[in-house]
Design a protein around this motif. Structure first.
Motif, PDB file in Angstrom:
ATOM      1  N   VAL A 261      22.259 -10.918  -2.180  1.00 22.98           N
ATOM      2  CA  VAL A 261      23.520 -11.582  -1.455  1.00 22.98           C
ATOM      3  C   VAL A 261      23.698 -10.241  -0.308  1.00 22.98           C
ATOM      4  O   VAL A 261      23.367  -8.993  -0.747  1.00 22.98           O
ATOM      5  CB  VAL A 261      24.845 -12.189  -1.833  1.00 22.98           C
ATOM      6  CG1 VAL A 261      24.557 -13.084  -2.646  1.00 22.98           C
ATOM      7  CG2 VAL A 261      25.323 -10.955  -2.961  1.00 22.98           C
ATOM      8  N   ALA A 262      24.507 -10.685   0.812  1.00 23.37           N
ATOM      9  CA  ALA A 262      24.675  -9.475   1.805  1.00 23.37           C
ATOM     10  C   ALA A 262      26.275  -9.812   2.096  1.00 23.37           C
ATOM     11  O   ALA A 262      26.614 -10.596   1.818  1.00 23.37           O
ATOM     12  CB  ALA A 262      23.892  -9.550   2.937  1.00 23.37           C
ATOM     13  N   PRO A 263      26.801  -8.588   2.715  1.00 29.18           N
ATOM     14  CA  PRO A 263      28.203  -8.764   3.387  1.00 29.18           C
ATOM     15  C   PRO A 263      28.398  -9.974   4.238  1.00 29.18           C
ATOM     16  O   PRO A 263      27.349 -10.239   4.621  1.00 29.18           O
ATOM     17  CB  PRO A 263      28.453  -7.315   3.845  1.00 29.18           C
ATOM     18  CG  PRO A 263      27.513  -6.497   3.364  1.00 29.18           C
ATOM     19  CD  PRO A 263      26.502  -7.332   2.881  1.00 29.18           C
ATOM     20  N   ARG A 264      29.407 -10.488   3.904  1.00 26.61           N
ATOM     21  CA  ARG A 264      29.695 -11.827   4.622  1.00 26.61           C
ATOM     22  C   ARG A 264      29.365 -12.192   6.118  1.00 26.61           C
ATOM     23  O   ARG A 264      28.965 -12.939   6.755  1.00 26.61           O
ATOM     24  CB  ARG A 264      31.204 -12.242   4.424  1.00 26.61           C
ATOM     25  CG  ARG A 264      31.402 -13.797   4.993  1.00 26.61           C
ATOM     26  CD  ARG A 264      30.718 -14.637   4.216  1.00 26.61           C
ATOM     27  NE  ARG A 264      30.761 -15.916   5.383  1.00 26.61           N
ATOM     28  CZ  ARG A 264      29.840 -17.045   4.755  1.00 26.61           C
ATOM     29  NH1 ARG A 264      29.016 -17.048   3.548  1.00 26.61           N
ATOM     30  NH2 ARG A 264      30.106 -18.278   5.330  1.00 26.61           N
ATOM     31  N   GLN A 265      29.747 -10.875   6.927  1.00 30.29           N
ATOM     32  CA  GLN A 265      29.479 -10.914   8.435  1.00 30.29           C
ATOM     33  C   GLN A 265      28.017 -10.603   8.760  1.00 30.29           C
ATOM     34  O   GLN A 265      27.784 -10.461  10.053  1.00 30.29           O
ATOM     35  CB  GLN A 265      30.452 -10.228   9.128  1.00 30.29           C
ATOM     36  CG  GLN A 265      31.916 -10.763   8.713  1.00 30.29           C
ATOM     37  CD  GLN A 265      32.260 -12.078   9.378  1.00 30.29           C
ATOM     38  OE1 GLN A 265      31.723 -12.473  10.318  1.00 30.29           O
ATOM     39  NE2 GLN A 265      32.779 -12.926   8.461  1.00 30.29           N
ATOM     40  N   THR A 266      27.272 -10.316   7.900  1.00 32.72           N
ATOM     41  CA  THR A 266      25.734  -9.847   8.190  1.00 32.72           C
ATOM     42  C   THR A 266      25.207 -11.138   9.156  1.00 32.72           C
ATOM     43  O   THR A 266      25.279 -12.379   9.091  1.00 32.72           O
ATOM     44  CB  THR A 266      25.140 -10.126   7.150  1.00 32.72           C
ATOM     45  OG1 THR A 266      25.608  -9.220   6.225  1.00 32.72           O
ATOM     46  CG2 THR A 266      23.349  -9.603   7.482  1.00 32.72           C
ATOM     47  N   PRO A 267      24.803 -10.685  10.591  1.00 31.71           N
ATOM     48  CA  PRO A 267      24.263 -11.835  11.285  1.00 31.71           C
ATOM     49  C   PRO A 267      23.184 -12.808  10.949  1.00 31.71           C
ATOM     50  O   PRO A 267      22.186 -12.363  10.130  1.00 31.71           O
ATOM     51  CB  PRO A 267      23.680 -11.015  12.672  1.00 31.71           C
ATOM     52  CG  PRO A 267      24.467  -9.792  12.373  1.00 31.71           C
ATOM     53  CD  PRO A 267      24.582  -9.475  10.760  1.00 31.71           C
ATOM     54  N   ALA A 268      23.158 -13.994  11.076  1.00 33.20           N
ATOM     55  CA  ALA A 268      22.434 -15.043  10.866  1.00 33.20           C
ATOM     56  C   ALA A 268      20.696 -14.618  10.805  1.00 33.20           C
ATOM     57  O   ALA A 268      19.927 -14.917   9.857  1.00 33.20           O
ATOM     58  CB  ALA A 268      22.679 -16.271  11.279  1.00 33.20           C
ATOM     59  N   PRO A 269      20.304 -13.998  12.018  1.00 31.58           N
ATOM     60  CA  PRO A 269      18.977 -13.752  12.233  1.00 31.58           C
ATOM     61  C   PRO A 269      18.426 -12.650  11.385  1.00 31.58           C
ATOM     62  O   PRO A 269      17.441 -12.810  11.001  1.00 31.58           O
ATOM     63  CB  PRO A 269      19.089 -13.173  13.786  1.00 31.58           C
ATOM     64  CG  PRO A 269      20.229 -13.829  14.328  1.00 31.58           C
ATOM     65  CD  PRO A 269      21.167 -13.977  13.296  1.00 31.58           C
ATOM     66  N   VAL A 270      19.380 -11.518  10.937  1.00 35.55           N
ATOM     67  CA  VAL A 270      19.082 -10.621  10.130  1.00 35.55           C
ATOM     68  C   VAL A 270      19.013 -11.149   8.647  1.00 35.55           C
ATOM     69  O   VAL A 270      17.842 -10.925   7.891  1.00 35.55           O
ATOM     70  CB  VAL A 270      20.025  -9.575   9.964  1.00 35.55           C
ATOM     71  CG1 VAL A 270      20.056  -8.703   8.935  1.00 35.55           C
ATOM     72  CG2 VAL A 270      20.278  -8.983  11.448  1.00 35.55           C
ATOM     73  N   LEU A 271      19.891 -12.083   8.305  1.00 33.20           N
ATOM     74  CA  LEU A 271      19.645 -12.689   7.034  1.00 33.20           C
ATOM     75  C   LEU A 271      18.523 -13.409   6.825  1.00 33.20           C
ATOM     76  O   LEU A 271      17.448 -13.639   5.873  1.00 33.20           O
ATOM     77  CB  LEU A 271      20.730 -13.554   6.852  1.00 33.20           C
ATOM     78  CG  LEU A 271      22.308 -13.341   6.708  1.00 33.20           C
ATOM     79  CD1 LEU A 271      23.316 -14.164   6.514  1.00 33.20           C
ATOM     80  CD2 LEU A 271      22.459 -12.202   5.397  1.00 33.20           C
ATOM     81  N   ALA A 272      18.005 -14.355   7.890  1.00 33.37           N
ATOM     82  CA  ALA A 272      16.843 -14.909   7.869  1.00 33.37           C
ATOM     83  C   ALA A 272      15.546 -14.187   7.904  1.00 33.37           C
ATOM     84  O   ALA A 272      14.722 -14.559   7.104  1.00 33.37           O
ATOM     85  CB  ALA A 272      16.860 -15.904   9.244  1.00 33.37           C
ATOM     86  N   GLN A 273      15.584 -13.142   8.580  1.00 31.36           N
ATOM     87  CA  GLN A 273      14.539 -12.097   8.537  1.00 31.36           C
ATOM     88  C   GLN A 273      14.200 -11.490   7.065  1.00 31.36           C
ATOM     89  O   GLN A 273      13.290 -11.316   6.400  1.00 31.36           O
ATOM     90  CB  GLN A 273      14.585 -11.102   9.401  1.00 31.36           C
ATOM     91  CG  GLN A 273      13.537  -9.884   9.574  1.00 31.36           C
ATOM     92  CD  GLN A 273      12.201 -10.788   9.920  1.00 31.36           C
ATOM     93  OE1 GLN A 273      11.724 -11.476  10.851  1.00 31.36           O
ATOM     94  NE2 GLN A 273      11.169 -10.572   8.726  1.00 31.36           N
ATOM     95  N   LEU A 274      15.542 -11.150   6.470  1.00 34.30           N
ATOM     96  CA  LEU A 274      15.568 -10.466   5.058  1.00 34.30           C
ATOM     97  C   LEU A 274      14.827 -11.834   4.137  1.00 34.30           C
ATOM     98  O   LEU A 274      14.158 -11.239   3.221  1.00 34.30           O
ATOM     99  CB  LEU A 274      16.764 -10.190   4.657  1.00 34.30           C
ATOM    100  CG  LEU A 274      17.397  -9.003   5.369  1.00 34.30           C
ATOM    101  CD1 LEU A 274      18.855  -8.541   5.206  1.00 34.30           C
ATOM    102  CD2 LEU A 274      16.376  -7.549   5.018  1.00 34.30           C
ATOM    103  N   ALA A 275      15.486 -12.784   4.294  1.00 29.41           N
ATOM    104  CA  ALA A 275      14.966 -13.977   3.407  1.00 29.41           C
ATOM    105  C   ALA A 275      13.162 -14.101   3.705  1.00 29.41           C
ATOM    106  O   ALA A 275      12.395 -14.131   2.546  1.00 29.41           O
ATOM    107  CB  ALA A 275      15.333 -15.154   3.729  1.00 29.41           C
ATOM    108  N   ARG A 276      12.718 -13.970   4.705  1.00 30.50           N
ATOM    109  CA  ARG A 276      11.258 -14.151   4.978  1.00 30.50           C
ATOM    110  C   ARG A 276      10.582 -12.665   4.486  1.00 30.50           C
ATOM    111  O   ARG A 276       9.451 -12.726   3.720  1.00 30.50           O
ATOM    112  CB  ARG A 276      10.877 -14.062   6.602  1.00 30.50           C
ATOM    113  CG  ARG A 276      11.133 -15.399   7.147  1.00 30.50           C
ATOM    114  CD  ARG A 276      10.691 -15.449   8.667  1.00 30.50           C
ATOM    115  NE  ARG A 276      11.473 -14.488   9.467  1.00 30.50           N
ATOM    116  CZ  ARG A 276      12.553 -14.795  10.338  1.00 30.50           C
ATOM    117  NH1 ARG A 276      13.129 -16.230  10.051  1.00 30.50           N
ATOM    118  NH2 ARG A 276      13.197 -14.150  11.237  1.00 30.50           N
ATOM    119  N   ASP A 277      11.510 -11.568   4.457  1.00 30.30           N
ATOM    120  CA  ASP A 277      10.752 -10.419   3.863  1.00 30.30           C
ATOM    121  C   ASP A 277      10.653 -10.544   2.305  1.00 30.30           C
ATOM    122  O   ASP A 277       9.636 -10.301   1.782  1.00 30.30           O
ATOM    123  CB  ASP A 277      11.706  -9.085   4.382  1.00 30.30           C
ATOM    124  CG  ASP A 277      11.426  -8.743   5.641  1.00 30.30           C
ATOM    125  OD1 ASP A 277      10.583  -9.205   6.364  1.00 30.30           O
ATOM    126  OD2 ASP A 277      12.311  -8.154   6.211  1.00 30.30           O
TER     127      ASP A 277
END
Length: 329
Positions: A261-277
């Motif tokens: 998990v990441a801090p709550r306000q992490t931008p959605a595009p960043v979360l999506a890229q991390l998930a792909r990584d």
């Protein structure tokens, strides 16, 4: 399809928001490449959380050409490290690797926890799962689950099981087994998995419910006798050991898993890229083989689906915690 028609379709999808634009993707890559990563593992080195954190750190360092360190912030049942990530800048550079219990059990078990999974964190991905094993010291005469249940009923209070602490996933798995099988067994809580395992190996406590990675070497050496796994399917590392359902005890499909998990306000595009990584890093054949040798199996669920998995599992454990009147000690 003609090349011009294909390009028109791609352009239309991009305009509709169904494909990320090259510019947007480039901005995300640039942001994630801008500074080092910190992977917080809120438990001591050596366990599955530490192993998975180091694999993630190595993969992100290679992908973004930035240092990535693992910060083992042990203490307070993981809460020290969790609080550190909760307060971190939401850029995607500080991530938390945790076992399921910190996300699905502790919020019910500990009302004054100091964090809310939904309010304080954004889900990135699950990483891996580990079957749990019901095993006994070889001195115990039972060789099957049915024999263990019969023995516990014939000699009340003679069978106790070790867990890494009150309210841990393995404690709750034991209580669920007790409820579903009718076994007369006693819970013995320890401060962590290692001391409980040592007492079972020494014969002080006859039974343990433990993660496969921790128990596997002792099963292979003959120091523990496995009776069943709590996963819905048999473990490839123990192909001859039945599931609890196969052994006649349905309704105890309990698997230990780990996620990011990441801090709550992490931008959605960043979360999506991390998930792909993460998907790419952990699905690498060498990584999967490395983890399977330790009894860990890559198990990826990303984004909102991972969040829903957490909510459903929390809803499963909450009534058990309340009905059995389990309280932290």
């Amino acid at each position: 399809m003609r090349r011009t028609s294909f390009l028109k379709i791609i352009a239309a999808l991009a305009c509709a928001g169904l494909l990320p634009s090259v510019h947007a993707q480039g901005a995300v890559d640039k942001q994630l490449s801008s500074q080092p990563f910190t992977i917080v593992a809120p438990f001591p080195p050596g366990g599955p959380v530490d192993t998975l954190s180091r694999i993630l750190a190595t993969g992100l360092a290679e992908r973004y050409k930035q240092p990535a360190v693992v910060d083992n912030r042990a203490g307070a049942s993981g809460n020290i490290g969790i609080d550190l990530v909760k307060r971190a800048a939401p850029t995607g550079h500080t991530l938390l690797v945790v076992p399921a219990g910190n996300l699905t059990i502790n919020p019910t078990l500990m009302p004054k926890l100091g964090y809310s999974v939904e309010a304080d964190f954004a889900t990135v991905a699950s990483l891996a799962k580990a079957p749990n094993v019901l095993a006994v010291n070889p001195s115990v005469p039972a060789r099957t689950v049915a024999e263990l249940v019969a023995l516990s009923r014939a000699k009340p209070d003679s069978i106790s099981y070790a867990s890494p602490g009150v309210g841990s996933g393995l404690h709750l798995a034991g209580e669920l087994f007790k409820q579903q099988s009718g076994a007369d067994i006693l819970h013995v809580a320890y401060k962590g998995s290692a001391p409980g395992l040592n007492d079972v190996l020494g014969g002080t406590v006859p039974m343990i419910l433990g993660n496969l990675p921790a128990l596997l070497p002792h099963i292979q050496s003959g120091k523990l006798r496995p009776l069943a796994v709590t996963d819905p399917t048999r473990a490839s590392a123990l192909p001859d050991v039945p599931t609890l359902a196969e052994a006649g005890v349905p309704g105890v499909a309990v698997t230990s898993w780990y996620g990011v998990v990441a801090p709550r306000q992490t931008p959605a595009p960043v979360l999506a890229q991390l998930a792909r990584d993460i998907t790419q890093i952990f699905n690498a054949p060498a990584t999967k083989a490395q983890l399977e040798k330790q009894g860990l199996y890559v198990w990826i669920t990303t984004g909102p689906a991972f969040g829903e998995l957490i909510r459903k599992e929390a809803a499963t454990w909450a009534p058990i915690i309340k009905s059995r009147k389990i309280e932290p000690q």
